[in-house]
Scaffold this motif. Structure first.
Motif, PDB file in Angstrom:
ATOM      1  N   GLY A   1      29.616  -6.598  16.917  1.00  0.00           N
ATOM      2  CA  GLY A   1      29.858  -6.406  15.493  1.00  0.00           C
ATOM      3  C   GLY A   1      28.819  -7.022  14.581  1.00  0.00           C
ATOM      4  O   GLY A   1      28.914  -6.893  13.358  1.00  0.00           O
ATOM      5  N   PHE A   2      27.798  -7.678  15.144  1.00  0.00           N
ATOM      6  CA  PHE A   2      26.748  -8.303  14.342  1.00  0.00           C
ATOM      7  C   PHE A   2      25.412  -7.652  14.686  1.00  0.00           C
ATOM      8  O   PHE A   2      25.072  -7.491  15.865  1.00  0.00           O
ATOM      9  CB  PHE A   2      26.684  -9.808  14.605  1.00  0.00           C
ATOM     10  CG  PHE A   2      27.876 -10.561  14.096  1.00  0.00           C
ATOM     11  CD1 PHE A   2      27.822 -11.228  12.880  1.00  0.00           C
ATOM     12  CD2 PHE A   2      29.061 -10.599  14.822  1.00  0.00           C
ATOM     13  CE1 PHE A   2      28.922 -11.925  12.404  1.00  0.00           C
ATOM     14  CE2 PHE A   2      30.164 -11.286  14.354  1.00  0.00           C
ATOM     15  CZ  PHE A   2      30.101 -11.953  13.134  1.00  0.00           C
ATOM     16  N   ASN A   3      24.652  -7.297  13.660  1.00  0.00           N
ATOM     17  CA  ASN A   3      23.385  -6.597  13.852  1.00  0.00           C
ATOM     18  C   ASN A   3      22.228  -7.588  14.004  1.00  0.00           C
ATOM     19  O   ASN A   3      22.022  -8.450  13.145  1.00  0.00           O
ATOM     20  CB  ASN A   3      23.107  -5.669  12.670  1.00  0.00           C
ATOM     21  CG  ASN A   3      24.074  -4.499  12.622  1.00  0.00           C
ATOM     22  OD1 ASN A   3      24.653  -4.118  13.647  1.00  0.00           O
ATOM     23  ND2 ASN A   3      24.258  -3.927  11.443  1.00  0.00           N
ATOM     24  N   TYR A   4      21.490  -7.432  15.096  1.00  0.00           N
ATOM     25  CA  TYR A   4      20.302  -8.242  15.371  1.00  0.00           C
ATOM     26  C   TYR A   4      19.071  -7.350  15.281  1.00  0.00           C
ATOM     27  O   TYR A   4      19.108  -6.177  15.666  1.00  0.00           O
ATOM     28  CB  TYR A   4      20.355  -8.837  16.782  1.00  0.00           C
ATOM     29  CG  TYR A   4      21.244 -10.050  16.944  1.00  0.00           C
ATOM     30  CD1 TYR A   4      20.698 -11.315  17.133  1.00  0.00           C
ATOM     31  CD2 TYR A   4      22.629  -9.927  16.945  1.00  0.00           C
ATOM     32  CE1 TYR A   4      21.502 -12.429  17.309  1.00  0.00           C
ATOM     33  CE2 TYR A   4      23.448 -11.032  17.117  1.00  0.00           C
ATOM     34  CZ  TYR A   4      22.876 -12.285  17.304  1.00  0.00           C
ATOM     35  OH  TYR A   4      23.681 -13.382  17.476  1.00  0.00           O
ATOM     36  N   LEU A   5      17.959  -7.923  14.814  1.00  0.00           N
ATOM     37  CA  LEU A   5      16.689  -7.207  14.800  1.00  0.00           C
ATOM     38  C   LEU A   5      15.598  -8.142  15.315  1.00  0.00           C
ATOM     39  O   LEU A   5      15.333  -9.195  14.730  1.00  0.00           O
ATOM     40  CB  LEU A   5      16.337  -6.722  13.390  1.00  0.00           C
ATOM     41  CG  LEU A   5      15.145  -5.755  13.307  1.00  0.00           C
ATOM     42  CD1 LEU A   5      15.470  -4.449  14.038  1.00  0.00           C
ATOM     43  CD2 LEU A   5      14.775  -5.466  11.855  1.00  0.00           C
ATOM     44  N   PHE A   6      14.980  -7.745  16.440  1.00  0.00           N
ATOM     45  CA  PHE A   6      13.914  -8.524  17.069  1.00  0.00           C
ATOM     46  C   PHE A   6      12.601  -7.793  16.801  1.00  0.00           C
ATOM     47  O   PHE A   6      12.370  -6.700  17.337  1.00  0.00           O
ATOM     48  CB  PHE A   6      14.164  -8.655  18.573  1.00  0.00           C
ATOM     49  CG  PHE A   6      15.535  -9.188  18.910  1.00  0.00           C
ATOM     50  CD1 PHE A   6      15.769 -10.549  18.963  1.00  0.00           C
ATOM     51  CD2 PHE A   6      16.594  -8.321  19.162  1.00  0.00           C
ATOM     52  CE1 PHE A   6      17.028 -11.043  19.271  1.00  0.00           C
ATOM     53  CE2 PHE A   6      17.857  -8.799  19.475  1.00  0.00           C
ATOM     54  CZ  PHE A   6      18.079 -10.167  19.522  1.00  0.00           C
ATOM     55  N   THR A   7      11.728  -8.382  15.993  1.00  0.00           N
ATOM     56  CA  THR A   7      10.600  -7.642  15.416  1.00  0.00           C
ATOM     57  C   THR A   7       9.262  -7.869  16.106  1.00  0.00           C
ATOM     58  O   THR A   7       8.266  -7.250  15.709  1.00  0.00           O
ATOM     59  CB  THR A   7      10.444  -8.021  13.933  1.00  0.00           C
ATOM     60  OG1 THR A   7      10.274  -9.441  13.842  1.00  0.00           O
ATOM     61  CG2 THR A   7      11.671  -7.606  13.142  1.00  0.00           C
ATOM     62  N   GLY A   8       9.184  -8.744  17.109  1.00  0.00           N
ATOM     63  CA  GLY A   8       7.892  -9.007  17.733  1.00  0.00           C
ATOM     64  C   GLY A   8       6.889  -9.512  16.717  1.00  0.00           C
ATOM     65  O   GLY A   8       7.173 -10.432  15.948  1.00  0.00           O
TER      66      GLY A   8
ATOM     67  N   ASN B   1      14.834   0.779  20.226  1.00  0.00           N
ATOM     68  CA  ASN B   1      13.483   0.492  19.763  1.00  0.00           C
ATOM     69  C   ASN B   1      13.197   1.307  18.507  1.00  0.00           C
ATOM     70  O   ASN B   1      13.068   2.536  18.563  1.00  0.00           O
ATOM     71  CB  ASN B   1      12.470   0.818  20.861  1.00  0.00           C
ATOM     72  CG  ASN B   1      11.050   0.426  20.479  1.00  0.00           C
ATOM     73  OD1 ASN B   1      10.820  -0.175  19.430  1.00  0.00           O
ATOM     74  ND2 ASN B   1      10.098   0.763  21.333  1.00  0.00           N
ATOM     75  N   LEU B   2      13.092   0.644  17.358  1.00  0.00           N
ATOM     76  CA  LEU B   2      12.844   1.327  16.089  1.00  0.00           C
ATOM     77  C   LEU B   2      11.361   1.645  15.892  1.00  0.00           C
ATOM     78  O   LEU B   2      11.003   2.276  14.891  1.00  0.00           O
ATOM     79  CB  LEU B   2      13.347   0.468  14.921  1.00  0.00           C
ATOM     80  CG  LEU B   2      14.830   0.071  14.955  1.00  0.00           C
ATOM     81  CD1 LEU B   2      15.209  -0.676  13.683  1.00  0.00           C
ATOM     82  CD2 LEU B   2      15.717   1.289  15.150  1.00  0.00           C
ATOM     83  N   ASN B   3      10.522   1.215  16.817  1.00  0.00           N
ATOM     84  CA  ASN B   3       9.083   1.516  16.748  1.00  0.00           C
ATOM     85  C   ASN B   3       8.649   2.137  18.075  1.00  0.00           C
ATOM     86  O   ASN B   3       7.681   1.713  18.698  1.00  0.00           O
ATOM     87  CB  ASN B   3       8.294   0.233  16.455  1.00  0.00           C
ATOM     88  CG  ASN B   3       6.827   0.503  16.139  1.00  0.00           C
ATOM     89  OD1 ASN B   3       6.484   1.555  15.606  1.00  0.00           O
ATOM     90  ND2 ASN B   3       5.967  -0.448  16.478  1.00  0.00           N
TER      91      ASN B   3
ATOM     92  N   GLU C   1       8.454  -0.228  26.530  1.00  0.00           N
ATOM     93  CA  GLU C   1       8.697   0.800  25.517  1.00  0.00           C
ATOM     94  C   GLU C   1      10.076   1.406  25.739  1.00  0.00           C
ATOM     95  O   GLU C   1      10.702   1.202  26.784  1.00  0.00           O
ATOM     96  CB  GLU C   1       7.630   1.893  25.596  1.00  0.00           C
ATOM     97  CG  GLU C   1       7.581   2.601  26.936  1.00  0.00           C
ATOM     98  CD  GLU C   1       6.478   3.631  27.007  1.00  0.00           C
ATOM     99  OE1 GLU C   1       5.697   3.722  26.043  1.00  0.00           O
ATOM    100  OE2 GLU C   1       6.393   4.345  28.024  1.00  0.00           O
ATOM    101  N   GLY C   2      10.543   2.144  24.733  1.00  0.00           N
ATOM    102  CA  GLY C   2      11.818   2.834  24.855  1.00  0.00           C
ATOM    103  C   GLY C   2      13.012   1.936  24.572  1.00  0.00           C
ATOM    104  O   GLY C   2      12.880   0.771  24.188  1.00  0.00           O
TER     105      GLY C   2
ATOM    106  N   VAL D   1      10.287  -3.026  18.277  1.00  0.00           N
ATOM    107  CA  VAL D   1      11.199  -3.603  17.291  1.00  0.00           C
ATOM    108  C   VAL D   1      12.604  -3.224  17.738  1.00  0.00           C
ATOM    109  O   VAL D   1      13.030  -2.075  17.581  1.00  0.00           O
ATOM    110  CB  VAL D   1      10.906  -3.088  15.868  1.00  0.00           C
ATOM    111  CG1 VAL D   1      11.905  -3.682  14.879  1.00  0.00           C
ATOM    112  CG2 VAL D   1       9.480  -3.438  15.461  1.00  0.00           C
ATOM    113  N   LEU D   2      13.304  -4.168  18.332  1.00  0.00           N
ATOM    114  CA  LEU D   2      14.577  -3.879  18.989  1.00  0.00           C
ATOM    115  C   LEU D   2      15.759  -4.208  18.081  1.00  0.00           C
ATOM    116  O   LEU D   2      15.881  -5.328  17.575  1.00  0.00           O
ATOM    117  CB  LEU D   2      14.690  -4.679  20.289  1.00  0.00           C
ATOM    118  CG  LEU D   2      13.651  -4.346  21.369  1.00  0.00           C
ATOM    119  CD1 LEU D   2      13.796  -5.279  22.563  1.00  0.00           C
ATOM    120  CD2 LEU D   2      13.772  -2.895  21.813  1.00  0.00           C
TER     121      LEU D   2
END
Length: 642
Positions: free
Chosen positions: A528-535, A505-507, A493-494, A521-522
């Protein structure tokens, strides 16, 4: 100049390259050079080089038209059938023997397997063996039982009631679960045994080797070491006056002529390398050093690990294995001593796995590293100057610390089948991180996939492992991985801070009790590039993110829950507008992932989708303002800032 050696080197380039188009350019340049130098034999060089190129052009054959085949090999989990001039792997078949004719009830499918760059892929191995299709047999019928010598010998060992049975099944039939020892891959045990016998009975050792290897090819399935010894002995007997250098060239060429893919066979590399060493007239101490210099890059290239301790005792290990082979044969004739052999084999296995960490080097060496190492090795053989030894030491130190010397960072979506494991590495003395460690109830993903990938990258420790949630396909391999490699911190978490990169962590405050909706959700901005790791986050988490981060734009999106329709809604995609979407799912998974609805949503958004079940591992290399990506199926791309 020795032009045969030049053609030999050119042939190596053709085999390693395996690209027919660029190979044509190599051939034309080689023909031009040889014609200019020799003024003759142009057609001779042309024929040799074009034949090698033609042999390497692999065309996927069509599916076999019938289901009656001859059994040509028997493995632990499957049998190899021969029909329509191609090999087929058949599962769920038992009690069959070599050269039996069987009819199978089942459906042919292309061979698919987990694919990660620079690690073992069963699919690639099968293609090198000439097999492109497999079948699960619902039922089968033996139409004709074989009574061949090979079938009789196999039947003897298969029914053997003796503790040494697993040993012989490993040596003669490659039925094993562990890595085959170099002794048996190279045939050193037979050569050394025959050499010793030849001295006693005063017969030509190559004559004995030839007879023994021919008998072995008749009694046992085709194995590289038997064919290699047979060809080598035949050349020595047929051309006794030929120079040893030319005998070695002819032997190596003959093996590649029979099967160009032998170049990737460890037994071939070991045999040819050691035979080449024997051509040099050096003292015993120097020969020991040269052997060490040859074995280190071979170990790193094939195993991504060089245990200096075991390499130092390589010759003694070879002798020990030969003695064990003789002892096993005696145990067949005197069963009471087989119990002692079993204990010795167990001790040998524990001894072979012993290593001192600071004397072990990890990582797949780069092409430049291998070239420099080879150059310095040749210099040491020729000149034996101290500066060349210093160069070797520096190369070893570089490879030892390769984890911290990568000039670019990387985000790698591993192909673990139906699960998630993402590797992140910062450039130049940066930190390393995993997001999730997939587990599987029937496979050891850590031992077979995750740890080999980390080892190939030279990773000696992980700074952070983030577990998105506790589903087994995301966290099941954590305990096993902790046994294999040091992990400084496990995060559930965190937010996470590495040396340069930060993951938010957006969640971070989930309200749901459902495990998937509690996924981390990291979000990370990587150069300069946005990544989103959603589990495995679903629609409720997506709606929450759209409310709290309605201006969030994503460049690379890890699609939630392996492409399940429980997430990745059209509204969410319209909000984050990903340029590249990554789906991590297994081939023929029972969940039907990715779902058609998700694929349709991604297509409507016009995002470029990549799926590990089709492309294998996915690699994103980041440098300032540019992201390069590469797949295990050798697809390349560049992502620039909008």
């Amino acid at each position: 100049m020795n032009y045969i050696f030049y053609v030999w080197c050119t042939a190596m380039v053709l085999i390693v390259n395996q690209n027919p188009k660029t190979n044509i350019l190599v051939i034309l340049l080689s023909i031009g050079y040889l014609t200019f130098k020799t003024k003759r034999w142009t057609l001779y060089w042309l024929v040799i080089l074009i034949v090698f190129n033609t042999m390497l052009i692999q065309v996927t054959p069509s599916k076999p038209k019938h289901k009656i085949m001859e059994v040509i090999d028997v493995k632990e989990d499957y049998v190899v059938g021969q029909l329509d001039k191609q090999k087929v792997y058949v599962y769920n078949v038992s009690n069959v023997n070599y050269h039996d004719i069987i009819e199978i009830d089942g459906t042919y499918e292309p061979i698919k397997s987990i694919k990660n760059l620079h690690t073992f892929s069963f699919e690639t191995y099968a293609k090198q063996e000439g097999a492109y299709y497999q079948m699960y047999a619902y039922d089968f019928t033996v139409l004709a039982k074989s009574e061949s010598i090979r079938a009789t010998v196999y039947n003897f060992f298969a029914k053997l009631q003796n503790p040494v049975k697993p040993y012989f099944m490993k040596v003669f039939y490659n039925q094993k679960t562990d890595k085959m020892d170099m002794t048996f891959l190279s045939g050193f045990h037979i050569y050394l045994l025959v050499k010793t016998i030849g001295k006693r009975i005063k017969l030509d050792r190559w004559l004995i080797v030839f007879v023994v290897s021919v008998l072995g090819l008749i009694a046992f399935p085709l194995r590289f070491y038997l064919l290699s010894l047979c060809i080598r002995a035949f050349i020595h007997l047929l051309f006794p006056a030929m120079h040893q250098r030319h005998k070695t060239h002819l032997w190596a060429f003959a093996l590649l002529w029979y099967n160009p893919n032998y170049l990737y066979h460890l037994g071939y590399v070991i045999s040819v390398s050691l035979a080449t060493i024997s051509l040099f007239n050096v003292q015993k101490r120097s020969r020991f050093i040269v052997t060490l210099l040859v074995l280190i890059p071979i170990h790193l290239y094939f195993f991504h690990e060089a245990n200096i301790l075991s390499i130092l005792f390589f010759t003694w290990i070879q002798l020990e294995n030969t003695v064990m082979f003789v002892f096993a044969i005696l145990a067949l004739m005197i069963p009471p001593i087989s119990g002692i052999l079993t204990l010795v084999l167990q001790f040998q296995q524990s001894l072979s796995s012993f290593k001192i960490e600071w004397l072990t080097i990890y990582g797949l060496p780069s092409v430049i590293w291998l070239i420099v190492w080879g150059y310095l090795t040749l210099c040491i053989i020729s000149f034996q100057k101290r500066k060349h030894g210093i160069g070797i030491v520096l190369l070893l130190l570089m490879q030892y610390h390769i984890q911290y010397l990568h000039p670019v960072g990387e985000v790698m979506f591993m192909d673990v089948g139906q699960g998630d494991t993402i590797f992140i590495q910062e450039p130049f003395f940066g930190k390393t991180m995993l997001i999730d460690v997939a587990g599987h109830l029937k496979k050891d993903l850590v031992e077979d996939v995750i740890y080999p990938v980390l080892k190939a990258k030279g990773v000696r420790k992980l700074d952070v492992v983030a577990i998105s949630h506790d589903d087994y396909d995301h966290s099941g391999g954590l305990k096993k991985l902790q046994e294999r490699i040091p992990i400084q911190k496990v995060v559930r978490e965190g937010n996470i801070k590495l040396k340069e990169l930060e993951f938010i962590n957006l969640n971070d405050h989930p309200t749901s009790t459902e495990e998937n909706e509690r996924s981390m959700v990291l979000f990370a901005n990587i150069y300069g590039f946005n990544y989103l790791f959603t589990g495995d986050a679903g629609h409720p988490v997506e709606e929450q993110i759209m409310q709290t981060h309605n201006k969030l734009k994503i460049d690379i999106l890890k699609v939630s829950h392996h492409g399940s329709n429980s997430g990745t809604s059209a509204a969410f995609l319209a909000t984050v507008r990903p340029r590249v979407s990554i789906i991590s799912s297994g081939h023929n998974n029972t969940y039907g992932h990715p779902h058609d609805e998700v694929i349709e949503n991604l297509q409507k958004q016009r995002t470029h989708s990549l799926n590990t079940q089709e492309h294998g591992s996915l690699h994103f290399y980041f440098i300032k303002n540019v992201q390069l990506f590469r797949t295990a199926t050798q697809e390349f791309g560049i992502i620039t800032k909008e």
